[in-house]
Structures are given as C-alpha cells and as structure tokens.
Scaffold this active site. Structure first.
Site, PDB file in Angstrom:
ATOM      1  CG  ASP A   1      -1.854  -1.163   1.319  1.00 44.93           C
ATOM      2  OD1 ASP A   1      -1.471  -2.261   0.860  1.00 44.93           O
ATOM      3  OD2 ASP A   1      -2.955  -1.014   1.871  1.00 44.93           O
TER       4      ASP A   1
ATOM      5  CG  HIS B   1      -0.945   0.026   5.985  1.00 40.29           C
ATOM      6  ND1 HIS B   1      -1.004   1.393   5.872  1.00 40.29           N
ATOM      7  CD2 HIS B   1      -1.782  -0.434   5.021  1.00 40.29           C
ATOM      8  CE1 HIS B   1      -1.832   1.751   4.916  1.00 40.29           C
ATOM      9  NE2 HIS B   1      -2.330   0.644   4.383  1.00 40.29           N
TER      10      HIS B   1
ATOM     11  CD  GLU C   1      -6.324   0.324   0.935  1.00 42.46           C
ATOM     12  OE1 GLU C   1      -7.506   0.101   0.668  1.00 42.46           O
ATOM     13  OE2 GLU C   1      -5.834   0.136   2.053  1.00 42.46           O
ATOM     14  CG  ASN C   2      -3.907   3.480   2.076  1.00 40.38           C
ATOM     15  OD1 ASN C   2      -3.474   2.330   2.077  1.00 40.38           O
ATOM     16  ND2 ASN C   2      -5.037   3.804   2.659  1.00 40.38           N
TER      17      ASN C   2
ATOM     18  CG  HIS D   1      -8.735   3.299   2.373  1.00 41.92           C
ATOM     19  ND1 HIS D   1      -9.369   4.191   3.206  1.00 41.92           N
ATOM     20  CD2 HIS D   1      -7.982   2.514   3.175  1.00 41.92           C
ATOM     21  CE1 HIS D   1      -9.008   3.968   4.455  1.00 41.92           C
ATOM     22  NE2 HIS D   1      -8.170   2.946   4.465  1.00 41.92           N
TER      23      HIS D   1
ATOM     24  CG  HIS E   1      -6.877  -4.679   0.492  1.00 47.67           C
ATOM     25  ND1 HIS E   1      -5.649  -4.053   0.447  1.00 47.67           N
ATOM     26  CD2 HIS E   1      -7.661  -3.900   1.272  1.00 47.67           C
ATOM     27  CE1 HIS E   1      -5.702  -2.945   1.151  1.00 47.67           C
ATOM     28  NE2 HIS E   1      -6.901  -2.835   1.670  1.00 47.67           N
TER      29      HIS E   1
ATOM     30  CG  HIS F   1      -6.603  -4.068   5.037  1.00 45.48           C
ATOM     31  ND1 HIS F   1      -7.214  -2.854   4.799  1.00 45.48           N
ATOM     32  CD2 HIS F   1      -7.096  -4.489   6.243  1.00 45.48           C
ATOM     33  CE1 HIS F   1      -8.046  -2.580   5.798  1.00 45.48           C
ATOM     34  NE2 HIS F   1      -7.989  -3.546   6.680  1.00 45.48           N
TER      35      HIS F   1
HETATM   36 FE   LIG Z   1      -7.098  -1.356   3.195  1.00 45.37          FE
HETATM   37 FE   LIG Z   2      -3.999   0.405   3.008  1.00 49.74          FE
END
Ligand SMILES: [Fe+2]
Ligand SMILES: [Fe+2]
Length: 284
Positions: free
Chosen positions: A33, A203, A64-65, A93, A176, A201
């Site tokens: 991510d 992290h 996604e981030n 996200h 994820h 997901h």
């Molecule tokens: Fe996520």
């Molecule tokens: Fe994430």
C-alpha cells in the site's frame, strides 16, 4: 549457448532431482500500500534501483492510500504508472476519492477487488502483455473478516482463476484482507493454480514468506510504502488521542522515515514460483 543449457540442466537436476527443468520467465515486484506523497516519492526514487538490483520485469503496486492517505485519483495513479508500475491494485479505500470513478471506467491498468456485486464499475483482474514476457494476470480480492461485507472472495476467486488460466499460467493475486487466517486459506485453496498470493491492508509486513507445495508463493502482508515514523502511515499523536478519548481526529499522513515495502517473486514458465523475497528499502 550449449554450455549454458547443459549447466542449467545440471543445476536444475541438482535442485529438483531431475524431475523438471523450467526457466524463470518473470521476476516481478509487488509494492505494498502506497501512502500519500511520501509513498509516491519512495516508489519514484527507489524503483529504478530495485529494478536493476533484482532484474525486475513487471511491477504491481497497491495504490489504495496513494491520495493523501485515503483512496486514489487519476493524478496519483498516473504518478505511480510514470514511476514504472505496470498495474495498480486497490482495496477498502477504493471509494474515498470521487475521481476514482474515472479510473474505474477508463484505466485498463487499474484493478479493484473482484468481489463487488455484478454491475459495479471497474474490473477485478487484468491480463497484461509486455514485450518479451508471457501474459501476466493480476487479480485483486478483498476479505470479509473484520472488513465491510462483499461477495464471498473464495467463490469469486475460484471462478476467476479458472477463467484467467485459459489465458495465462502467470497469475498474481493481491488479497486485501485483515485476517491472516482468511489470507492463508485463500492462498491454500489456490495453491498450484496461481503463481503468488500476497496480502495487503494491515500495513505491517509479515515474515512468513514461503512457497506452498503446489508452487504458489505466499506472504500474509507486504507492508506499506510511505512514512514509517507513524501509525500505519499516519501521524502518531492524533491516533493515540483517538484511542484515549474515542473522539474523532484528523489523521494526517506522517513524514518521517520513508520506506518501500514489498516482495519480489520469481516465476517459471509453468506459472509456479521458485523464489519469494521480502523487500524493505529506505529512502536515503
Ligand atoms: Fe485497506
Ligand atoms: Fe492500506
């Protein structure tokens, strides 16, 4: 040339007891991510070095981030593609930035979790053809344990992998999900059917990289790319306050100790993985 072929045969025979001798055809990097501007900068600055060091031929990243820590926009996606990423995956996200609809409708190199109900914009997988490589399929799934409800990822994955295998044996899955049990179970179900299942997901990079008996490479979580002097990429203090008081806070993207987290997977022409290596690289 003959010497190389003979040496390859000898080498493989020693490793495998003479059972099979396939050639590594794809070395791919998956990037965990990407969080905000620091994460995008890490990809831009570190990817050329990683490409040389590992002889990378294909790069996938979870984005996604990438937009301010929440969601993705056409602009942040373009920045990631320009840095050398071939396919961007996503996660829970997905809907945080309204401009994502443009990506879902028009960008073939962007995949969102497959297991949304039929009719939702976007695609859950893509098959990419690059010169000199066999087609590479990328499949994105989202878990349901401690996550918003979606369609069953196990059932969705089975059908999609069967469909993709008619086009290529080189299949990479970004799952994820929150729960390690759900991640391991999906990967075990797909062992021998896909080249790799790597989780995203949480992290937090896990240390359980392995190759399952059927030849599927696995890692529970690739980690995240961005500021690690943080709580999962966000400034530390507001998150502590949130846990202390339960009151809403603004979670700004942190700044310090920027790192790229990911995993390199080597895949043979039959789609089986022969090596998996975690990547944890700091920006100078
Ligand atoms: Fe996520
Ligand atoms: Fe994430």
């Amino acid at each position: 040339m003959m010497l190389r072929v003979w040496m390859c045969f000898m080498d493989c025979s020693l490793k495998t007891g003479g059972k099979r001798c396939y050639r590594v055809v794809v070395k791919l990097l998956f990037i965990g991510d990407i969080v905000g501007q620091p994460g995008r900068r890490a990809v831009k600055e570190l990817l050329p070095k990683l490409r040389d060091a590992h002889g990378l031929q294909f790069v996938i990243a979870n984005g996604e981030n990438s937009a301010g820590g929440s969601g993705i926009t056409p602009k942040t996606a373009e920045e990631i593609f320009s840095a050398g990423v071939d396919v961007i995956t996503c996660g829970d996200h997905l809907w945080d930035q309204k401009e994502v609809v443009e990506l879902l409708q028009n960008e073939k190199r962007f995949v969102r979790p497959l297991n949304y109900p039929a009719g939702v914009a976007g695609q859950g997988s893509v098959v990419v053809e690059k010169p000199g490589l066999p087609p590479v399929a990328v499949l994105n799934l989202q878990g349901r344990t401690f996550m918003p409800p979606l369609d069953n990822p196990f059932i969705a994955a089975r059908a999609e992998v069967e469909r993709l295998r008619r086009q290529t044996k080189i299949i990479f899955v970004d799952f994820h999900a929150e729960a390690t049990s759900e991640k391991i179970a999906v990967a075990r179900m797909l062992d021998g059917q896909v080249s790799a299942v790597v989780g995203t997901h949480t992290h937090v990079q896990t240390a359980d990289e392995q190759i399952f008996p059927g030849g599927t490479a696995y890692l529970s979580d690739a980690g995240f790319t961005g500021p690690h002097e943080s709580v999962l990429g966000r400034e530390i203090e507001p998150i502590i306050q949130r846990f202390l008081t339960g009151l809403p806070q603004r979670f700004e993207v942190a700044k310090g100790r920027v790192m790229l987290h990911g995993v390199v997977v080597e895949i043979e022409e039959d789609g089986k993985a022969t090596a998996i290596r975690r990547i944890s690289e700091s920006l100078p």
